[in-house]
Structures are given as structure tokens and as C-alpha cells.
Scaffold this motif. Structure first.
Motif, PDB file in Angstrom:
ATOM      1  N   ASN A  53       0.810  -1.225   0.000  1.00  0.00           N
ATOM      2  CA  ASN A  53       0.000   0.000   0.000  1.00  0.00           C
ATOM      3  C   ASN A  53       0.839   1.268   0.000  1.00  0.00           C
ATOM      4  OD1 ASN A  53       0.678  -0.907   2.715  1.00  0.00           O
ATOM      5  ND2 ASN A  53      -0.542   0.795   3.470  1.00  0.00           N
ATOM      6  N   HIS A  54       2.153   1.158   0.238  1.00  0.00           N
ATOM      7  CA  HIS A  54       3.011   2.343   0.252  1.00  0.00           C
ATOM      8  C   HIS A  54       3.830   2.513  -1.030  1.00  0.00           C
ATOM      9  CE1 HIS A  54       1.981   3.356   4.290  1.00  0.00           C
ATOM     10  NE2 HIS A  54       2.536   2.281   4.821  1.00  0.00           N
ATOM     11  N   VAL A  55       3.793   1.531  -1.898  1.00  0.00           N
ATOM     12  CA  VAL A  55       4.629   1.585  -3.098  1.00  0.00           C
ATOM     13  C   VAL A  55       4.258   2.786  -3.967  1.00  0.00           C
ATOM     14  CG1 VAL A  55       5.221   0.402  -5.257  1.00  0.00           C
ATOM     15  CG2 VAL A  55       5.125  -0.884  -3.106  1.00  0.00           C
ATOM     16  N   ALA A  56       2.963   2.988  -4.200  1.00  0.00           N
ATOM     17  CA  ALA A  56       2.523   4.099  -5.055  1.00  0.00           C
ATOM     18  C   ALA A  56       2.947   5.442  -4.466  1.00  0.00           C
ATOM     19  CB  ALA A  56       1.015   4.054  -5.253  1.00  0.00           C
ATOM     20  N   SER A  57       2.853   5.592  -3.150  1.00  0.00           N
ATOM     21  CA  SER A  57       3.246   6.843  -2.496  1.00  0.00           C
ATOM     22  C   SER A  57       4.730   7.122  -2.701  1.00  0.00           C
ATOM     23  CB  SER A  57       2.925   6.783  -1.003  1.00  0.00           C
ATOM     24  OG  SER A  57       3.389   7.940  -0.341  1.00  0.00           O
ATOM     25  N   LEU A  58       5.552   6.083  -2.579  1.00  0.00           N
ATOM     26  CA  LEU A  58       6.987   6.251  -2.801  1.00  0.00           C
ATOM     27  C   LEU A  58       7.282   6.661  -4.242  1.00  0.00           C
ATOM     28  CD1 LEU A  58       8.312   3.191  -0.762  1.00  0.00           C
ATOM     29  CD2 LEU A  58       8.766   5.596  -0.244  1.00  0.00           C
ATOM     30  N   LEU A  59       6.582   6.033  -5.184  1.00  0.00           N
ATOM     31  CA  LEU A  59       6.799   6.376  -6.595  1.00  0.00           C
ATOM     32  C   LEU A  59       6.321   7.792  -6.895  1.00  0.00           C
ATOM     33  CD1 LEU A  59       5.772   3.014  -8.325  1.00  0.00           C
ATOM     34  CD2 LEU A  59       8.077   3.966  -8.087  1.00  0.00           C
ATOM     35  N   GLU A  60       5.220   8.185  -6.291  1.00  0.00           N
ATOM     36  CA  GLU A  60       4.674   9.517  -6.507  1.00  0.00           C
ATOM     37  C   GLU A  60       5.655  10.603  -6.066  1.00  0.00           C
ATOM     38  OE1 GLU A  60       0.462  11.893  -5.640  1.00  0.00           O
ATOM     39  OE2 GLU A  60       0.934  10.023  -4.592  1.00  0.00           O
ATOM     40  N   ASN A  61       6.437  10.295  -5.014  1.00  0.00           N
ATOM     41  CA  ASN A  61       7.384  11.269  -4.475  1.00  0.00           C
ATOM     42  C   ASN A  61       8.827  10.984  -4.879  1.00  0.00           C
ATOM     43  OD1 ASN A  61       5.776  13.099  -2.444  1.00  0.00           O
ATOM     44  ND2 ASN A  61       5.016  11.022  -2.130  1.00  0.00           N
TER      45      ASN A  61
END
Length: 692
Positions: A172-180
Motif C-alpha cells: 500500500n506504500h509503493v505508489a506513495s513512494l513512486l509519486e514522491n
């Protein structure tokens, strides 16, 4: 089952002769360790690092169950029974995953430096968290926990500050890391703890996993899942690079109410001394089971899991939903249940409603049973009662699975009545501890047989304590009847400082290696310490009195079960305090409905908002705060004179809480400026009327 060593409750610490200095008490130690603090695990003095600790457990308990979790069934949308991996199986996975990470860094990324770089970990408690962290210990890396509740700005700061090239995260945190990713130039690899599996091909369909991989590639980030890295490590095994005791094992970022987080540097020696210190007071058996839900990014959850690992016992992870924790406990049947006051207050409220607060015969019997067991406890006759346990409390114990033998609480004060009620309700040892990230969560603790609540006991075997004068708050080591002052700690469990932060390191740690906690306490004639105030976040009222709002909030929260959250505020131009409070629905709704006659459910947010707006409810709530303040010994100017009730909770997401759930005072003050001004206006309007 956990076994506790007996202690003399009438002498829980002693002041060492000849150690007093101007403006400070002498050094207090546990009576059994006046000649020297514990520096190693005496049963296993060869263990000096976390690597050696786990290798020792693998050699002794290879075939025993170790890490357990509840797999999710996507078809039925339910969590199953616990499944377990043995110590030996986990060791093999750590070897494989750690080798895979090292191969990624050195060969694929081209970084030839083989040690002392940092691996980020971002998820809730689960087996992959332990495997990721322990792989750092196998290869002398530094683990860095990214708080589950950290916002994007703080995640960005920590990854850049700790120079983390590889982050292991739950899906669930992968997208957030990629976004930033554009703000994280040093991050080159993301490893998903959850599978990135391509589903069966459907014409025209694009899988989420494929989208994530394509997105990562466009950002210059390599994206793998956990099993891929384990397979890589199995194909390219690496030789272990064991750390030394003084090597940093982890950066644990402590979030303040203002400013950026501080990276506490936890050495392997700090961890081992913390385990050693706990082992001197309590023996954990290989037959014990821990329920692990306290965030592993926080120090309390971390060192308790480490203690369990050393003992060869089982760690059962909750399935991720704190609201369904009791369901996990019933399934797991833990013997060791660490918690924090906020959770225990909720358990207490539910038990009171179902027992002493119940109508009819059930309530009448429960009140008699509770009174009888409390009388026994206060008389020092123990936790059990043959009649009332059989009639009532054996059933109550089943709420936590029926096998809990020890509960540990810390991080904030807990009310005396809550502490003693839990002791007699569950028939188990409940100890209250005090510590900080900077002391590995280890400093003071109450005895297992303690029946006098309201304090945090004496020093642990590896820690010594002194109190230092705080003149601006009128706390002095010469105060009568008991010395008072800022609590300072020293021992092998105290960290060496903050990463890349000389200023804060110099302020918190003096040249004699004492850690200055900022907490104010006193020590009584039994050698027990009590926390009474906080040095930081104090302000002066119009009448010249200093106020510590955190202390007041802790007193009120611990003694008023209507409170879920509270913010106490005082203007330096005013002589009274006001508060913003978020009520606890389960206790507040019946309380408020009893006043108004309205019918509102505990999940009816709109209805609860209406209750909060009722003047009669606010006035009654204010009276409950007054009762709690009197019970907690607050002084007259520390009582709240007006309160605004709201259902808008303080959260990390809205910027009003730190990731460790401390109130960000400036942000809350700014958000509720209008309500605060209105309360002060109401006080001024009421003052002339009071004089007529």
C-alpha cells in the motif's frame, strides 16, 4: 509463562552515598545493583550484538515456532488462523533476503560499499518487517523505520536524511513512494513486501502490478517484490558481515511537536543492554506467546519483540486493524500483552460497561466481585479470588484469549483505577514502565507484586537515575517531603546521540553521559519515581503561574473516560485555561444521551456532533473534567474553565498529531483559533455577571 523475580517493594531504589552534587540528587539504582549496572546478558555474556542474539536463538530453538501471521482469504474476505514459521525457517529467509539486498546494492546498483548504508522499512508489523531488519544485522547495515503514520513530507525527510538507497515497503506504500520519487534522488530500489504477481491474461486488461513496474521504470526506480529478492539472494549468497557492539544498528526517528524528526542512533550494545536489563526482572519462556501490534517503528514494540526473540518464544502479529485487535487475541491466545494507556482505557471502558455498569443482577454481582478483589489487592493478598474468578472473571479473561499472564504499559500515564481494575479483571500482572527512545524504552518499572498504583517504580538493573533542579518551574532536589526535578538517565542502554544533529545531541546528553529527559518527577521514601510534569511546552499565565499543558492533558485523559483526545490551551494574557476535546463515542454517547434524552448511536457521527453542540452536555463534560482534575491533584489555575467539543479528531493526516500521536500544539491552536477566542469571550462575559 512469564516469571518475575521478587523484589522488596519497600525499597525499590537506593541513593548511592557520595554522589550528590549542587542542584541535583545523588544517583539512584536498583538495590540489587548498587555495585554496578548490568552491561550484558549474564546468562549469555557472549551475546554482544543483535546478530549474535538471533544466531543464539536459532541454534537453541531452530524447530520451534517463531513468527506467526493470519493469512487473508480474498474469496471469503476473512483472516484465517495463525500460520507459523520456525526459527530455522526465518533464519534461511533472512539469509536469502539479506543476500539479495546486498547483491542489489553492490552489483545491480554498482555501489561497492558493502556496509554502513541504510535500509528503509515501511509497513505495519508482519514477518517481513522482522526479516528485513534482521538482514541488516547479518550484513552490518543500518535499519531505518519509516512510521506507518508518517506523512509524505516526513517520509521524504527521513529517506533523504538517512541517505536510504533501498526501501522495503508493504504494497500500500509503493505508489506513495513512486509519486514522491522525484524528491528522493538517493532512493534507487523499492521492494514490495506484497507480491507483484501478474494475473491470468485477459484480453485488453492491464494489471496493477504491471502499471506499478512501468511507473517505477519511468522514474528510474527498480521495483521488486519480496520473493524476487529472496530468490536473488539464494542465487547469489553473500558472506555475513557481523557488526560490532558499538556499531549503529538502527536510526529511530523521534518526531517532535515542532521541527523535523531526530534520528536516534541505536547501537547493538543499546539493544543488548535493554534485553539484559529486562531479563534481570522477568524470564520469558519458550512456551510464551507475544501479540505484536505496538508499532515496530517505535522503541517499545521493538525492544519487546527483541526480548521475545532472545527467549525463544513466539511472536504473533496482529492482522493490521487495531479496532479488531481483540479478535486477533482470541485467535492467538497470547501470554504477554504489551499495550499503551489509550488502548487499555478503551478495554477498561468496555469491561466496566459489561460488568459493574451492567443493569440488574449482572451489575450487582459484578460490583460485589470487583469490590472483593480490589480489597484483596490493596491488602497485598494477590490477584485471585476462588469464588469471584469462577463466577465472573474467568469469563472476562477470555476477551484477550484467556492465557494472558503479563500486561506492560508505558508511553503515557494511566489512571490508578484503570490499572487496578485490569489487574483484578484479567488476574494477571500489570506493570507500568517509563522510558524514551533515547533510553531504548527502558528506565523505570513497577514491580510485579506492586499493589500501590500511581508511580512508575524504581530503576531497572541497567539504569541509574538522578533528579536535577528546574528553578524556573520551582522544582528542586531539596524539596520536602521528596526531592523533585528533571529526570536524567544513564547506562549502557542510553543512545550515543542523534544522527547528523550535533545541536540536539549536545542539548540532550551532557559530558557525563546523562540523558536529560525533559520530564519532571519525584522520588518517594520507597524509592519509587512519579512523573508529575513536563519541562517543555510550558507557558506563563497572566497571574504569573507556569503551566505545563501536557501534564494537565495526561491527568485528565487518565481519569476521565469521556475523553478520546484533548488539547489544553492558555493565553499569556489570560488567567484561565480552555480546552478542545474530542469525546470517546462509546462512553460519551450514553453520557450525553442521558442528559439530553436524545437517542444517538455510537457510530452516528451527525448525531454525536449534535450532542457536542448542546450547552447542557458541554457543562456536564466540564464538570467531569473538574472531577478528573481534582482526582489528579491539579492546582486551581490548572483547571479548565471552558471546553469546546468536536468530532474532528486530531490526526497525522490533518497535521495536528505527530507520527507518535503527540499533539502539534501550534497547528491545533491555529486551527481552533476561532473557538478558543469564543471561549475566552464567554469567560469575560461571565465575569461581570459573577460579580453582581
Amino acid at each position: 509463562m512469564p516469571t518475575f523475580f521478587k523484589m522488596n517493594l519497600d525499597q525499590q531504589s537506593v541513593e548511592l552515598p557520595g554522589t550528590r552534587s549542587p542542584g541535583a540528587t545523588g544517583h539512584y539504582r536498583h538495590p540489587d545493583y548498587v555495585d554496578g549496572l548490568v552491561e550484558c546478558i549474564r546468562a549469555d555474556p557472549h551475546i554482544g550484538t543483535l546478530y549474535e542474539l538471533f544466531q543464539n536463538s536459532v541454534s537453541l530453538y531452530s524447530e520451534r515456532e517463531f513468527l506467526g501471521h493470519r493469512p487473508y482469504n480474498a474469496t471469503s474476505q476473512t483472516y484465517g488462523s495463525y500460520v507459523w514459521q520456525t526459527y530455522g525457517e526465518v533464519d534461511k529467509r533472512v539469509n536469502a533476503f539479506g543476500s539479495g539486498v546486498m547483491h542489489l546494492n553492490s552489483v545491480i546498483l554498482g555501489n561497492q560499499q558493502q556496509n554502513r548504508w541504510s535500509l528503509g522499512i515501511w509497513s505495519l508489523n508482519r514477518p517481513e518487517w522482522f526479516i528485513s531488519e534482521m538482514s541488516c544485522n547479518y550484513f552490518n547495515l543500518v535499519s531505518v523505520a519509516l512510521y506507518e503514520t508518517l506523512g509524505p513530507d516526513a517520509v521524504e525527510y527521513v529517506i533523504n536524511h538517512a541517505e536510504i538507497p533501498i526501501v522495503v515497503a508493504s504494497g500500500n506504500h509503493v505508489a506513495s513512494l513512486l509519486e514522491n520519487a522525484d524528491k528522493l534522488p538517493g532512493m534507487k530500489v523499492i521492494i514490495s513486501m506484497d507480491p507483484l504477481v501478474e494475473p491470468a491474461q485477459v484480453p485488453g486488461a492491464t494489471s496493477a502490478a504491471r502499471v506499478l513496474r512501468t511507473w517505477a521504470s519511468s522514474k528510474g526506480i527498480r521495483l521488486y517484490d519480496f520473493t524476487e529478492v529472496e530468490a536473488l539472494g539464494s542465487a547469489f549468497p553473500c558472506k555475513h558481515l557481523p557488526p560490532a557492539p558499538e556499531d549503529v544498528a538502527s536510526f529511530c526517528y523521534t518526531s517532535g511537536t515542532t521541527g523535523q524528526p531526530k534520528g536516534a542512533m541505536l547501537t547493538h550494545r543499546n539493544f543488548i543492554v535493554a534485553v539484559a536489563t529486562n531479563s534481570e526482572a522477568m524470564i520469558i519462556s519458550p512456551d510464551d506467546t507475544l501479540i505484536s501490534f505496538l508499532p515496530l517503528a517505535h522503541i517499545m514494540g521493538r525492544y519487546i519483540d527483541t526480548l521475545i526473540t532472545y527467549s525463544g518464544a513466539r511472536v504473533g502479529y496482529f492482522h493490521g486493524d487495531i479496532l479488531a485487535l481483540l479478535d486477533d487475541a482470541v485467535e492467538l491466545k497470547p501470554t504477554f500483552f504489551p499495550a499503551v494507556p489509550r488502548l487499555l482505557n478503551r478495554i477498561y471502558a468496555k469491561l466496566v460497561t459489561a460488568t459493574v455498569g451492567a443493569p440488574g443482577l449482572v451489575g450487582a454481582l459484578a460490583r460485589k466481585g470487583v469490590a472483593a478483589k480490589l480489597a484483596n489487592l490493596e491488602a497485598g493478598k494477590g490477584l485471585h479470588h476462588a469464588l469471584w474468578d469462577r463466577l465472573l472473571f474467568n469469563k472476562v479473561k477470555m476477551a484477550l484469549g484467556g492465557r494472558v499472564q503479563c500486561m506492560v504499559t508505558g508511553s503515557a500515564p494511566i489512571a490508578k483505577e484503570v490499572l487496578n481494575f485490569l489487574r483484578i479483571a484479567f488476574g494477571c500482572v500489570v506493570v507500568e514502565g517509563y522510558g524514551a527512545t533515547e533510553s531504548m524504552g527502558t528506565a523505570l518499572i513497577t514491580g510485579a507484586e506492586e499493589h500501590i498504583p500511581g508511580h512508575v517504580g524504581g530503576p531497572r538493573s541497567g539504569c541509574e537515575v538522578k533528579l536535577v533542579d528546574v528553578p524556573e518551574m520551582k522544582y528542586f532536589s531539596t524539596d520536602k517531603p521528596f526531592p523533585r526535578g528533571e529526570i536524567c538517565l544513564r547506562g549502557g542502554h542510553i543512545i550515543k546521540g542523534y544522527y547528523k544533529d550535533e545541536k540536539n545531541t549536545t542539548e540532550a546528553f551532557d559530558s557525563d553521559k546523562w540523558y536529560h529527559s525533559g520530564d519532571i518527577g519525584f522520588v518517594d521514601d520507597r524509592g519509587c519515581f512519579t512523573i508529575v510534569d513536563r519541562k517543555k511546552n510550558i507557558f506563563k499565565m497572566a497571574q504569573g503561574e507556569y503551566v505545563a499543558p501536557e501534564k494537565i492533558e495526561n491527568v485528565l485523559t487518565a481519569r476521565c473516560n469521556l475523553i478520546m483526545q484533548i488539547f489544553v490551551y492558555g493565553d499569556s494574557l489570560e488567567s484561565s485555561l480552555v480546552a478542545i476535546s474530542v469525546p470517546e463515542p462509546e462512553t460519551f454517547v450514553p453520557f450525553a444521551c442521558g442528559i439530553t434524552g436524545l437517542k444517538v448511536g455510537v457510530t452516528d457521527l451527525e448525531g454525536i456532533q449534535k450532542l457536542c453542540q448542546e450547552p447542557a452536555v458541554r457543562n456536564a463534560y466540564l464538570k467531569e473534567l473538574e472531577k478528573a482534575g481534582k482526582a489528579g491533584g491539579l492546582r486551581g489555575f490548572e483547571f479548565v474553565k471552558r471546553v469546546h467539543l468536536t468530532t474532528d479528531a486530531f490526526t497525522v493526516e490533518n497535521g495536528m498529531l505527530t507520527p507518535t500521536f503527540k499533539v502539534r500544539r501550534p497547528q491545533v491552536q491555529a486551527y481552533y483559533k476561532e473557538q478558543v477566542n469564543a471561549m475566552y469571550g464567554d469567560l469575560k462575559n461571565a465575569a461581570p455577571a459573577a460579580r453582581l
